[in-house]
Motif scaffolding. Structure first.
Motif, PDB file in Angstrom:
ATOM      1  N   TYR A  37       0.978  -1.156  -0.096  1.00  0.00           N
ATOM      2  CA  TYR A  37       0.124   0.076  -0.147  1.00  0.00           C
ATOM      3  C   TYR A  37       0.869   1.384   0.079  1.00  0.00           C
ATOM      4  O   TYR A  37       2.199   0.969   0.328  1.00  0.00           O
ATOM      5  CB  TYR A  37      -0.921  -0.073   1.260  1.00  0.00           C
ATOM      6  N   GLN A  39       0.698   5.771   0.965  1.00  0.00           N
ATOM      7  CA  GLN A  39       0.077   6.895   1.513  1.00  0.00           C
ATOM      8  C   GLN A  39       1.077   8.108   1.249  1.00  0.00           C
ATOM      9  O   GLN A  39       1.981   8.297   1.819  1.00  0.00           O
ATOM     10  CB  GLN A  39      -0.195   6.633   3.103  1.00  0.00           C
ATOM     11  N   LYS A  43      -3.270  12.380   2.031  1.00  0.00           N
ATOM     12  CA  LYS A  43      -4.339  11.264   1.464  1.00  0.00           C
ATOM     13  C   LYS A  43      -4.533  10.085   2.121  1.00  0.00           C
ATOM     14  O   LYS A  43      -3.556   9.911   3.014  1.00  0.00           O
ATOM     15  CB  LYS A  43      -3.537  10.974  -0.044  1.00  0.00           C
ATOM     16  N   GLN A  44      -5.536   9.191   1.607  1.00  0.00           N
ATOM     17  CA  GLN A  44      -5.509   8.001   2.458  1.00  0.00           C
ATOM     18  C   GLN A  44      -4.574   7.052   1.811  1.00  0.00           C
ATOM     19  O   GLN A  44      -4.149   6.969   0.847  1.00  0.00           O
ATOM     20  CB  GLN A  44      -6.941   7.589   2.061  1.00  0.00           C
ATOM     21  N   ARG A  45      -4.548   5.789   2.584  1.00  0.00           N
ATOM     22  CA  ARG A  45      -3.455   4.740   2.285  1.00  0.00           C
ATOM     23  C   ARG A  45      -4.215   3.843   1.271  1.00  0.00           C
ATOM     24  O   ARG A  45      -5.552   3.659   1.564  1.00  0.00           O
ATOM     25  CB  ARG A  45      -3.560   3.944   3.484  1.00  0.00           C
ATOM     26  N   ALA A  91       5.618   8.874  -1.835  1.00  0.00           N
ATOM     27  CA  ALA A  91       4.502   8.274  -0.848  1.00  0.00           C
ATOM     28  C   ALA A  91       5.358   7.484   0.227  1.00  0.00           C
ATOM     29  O   ALA A  91       6.442   7.092  -0.083  1.00  0.00           O
ATOM     30  CB  ALA A  91       3.413   7.391  -1.247  1.00  0.00           C
TER      31      ALA A  91
END
Length: 114
Positions: A37, A39, A43-45, A91
């Motif tokens: 993932y 992030q 922002k969202q993961r 990220a």
């Protein structure tokens, strides 16, 4: 005790490549669904890619054709090969293991900038 440790992040220029590795202990990557993932700031993961216990792979649309997920069961490691990196790929990247329980690594910074 389960432990996931990401490695391989850093600073890379646009168009460059990085290889992230997630070393697992306390679990076997052959029995877990493993995923990456990311992030970005503010922002969202979001899911980047995952590989099931049977090695079925899915990618987020925004990385298709650029990123490759794989696992080395003998070394108990999951790899994310990232090519043609873009500034938007900047990220913190997290390794995740999911079966009956879900585990997360602490994350590793990837910065794409010139």
């Amino acid at each position: 005790q389960v432990h996931l440790a990401e490695a391989g992040g850093g600073l890379v220029q646009p168009g460059g490549s990085l290889t992230l590795a997630c070393a697992a202990s306390g679990i076997s990557v052959s029995r877990y669904a493993m995923a990456w993932y990311r992030q970005a700031p503010g922002k969202q993961r979001v899911l980047v890619a995952d590989i099931s216990s049977s090695s079925t792979i899915t990618y987020a649309d925004f990385v298709k054709g650029r990123f490759t997920i794989s696992k080395n069961e003998a070394k108990n490691v999951v790899i994310l090969q990232m090519n043609s990196l873009e500034p938007e790929d900047t990220a913190v990247y997290f390794c995740n293991a999911n079966h009956l329980d879900s585990y997360w690594g602490p994350g590793i910074q990837v910065t794409v900038a010139s």
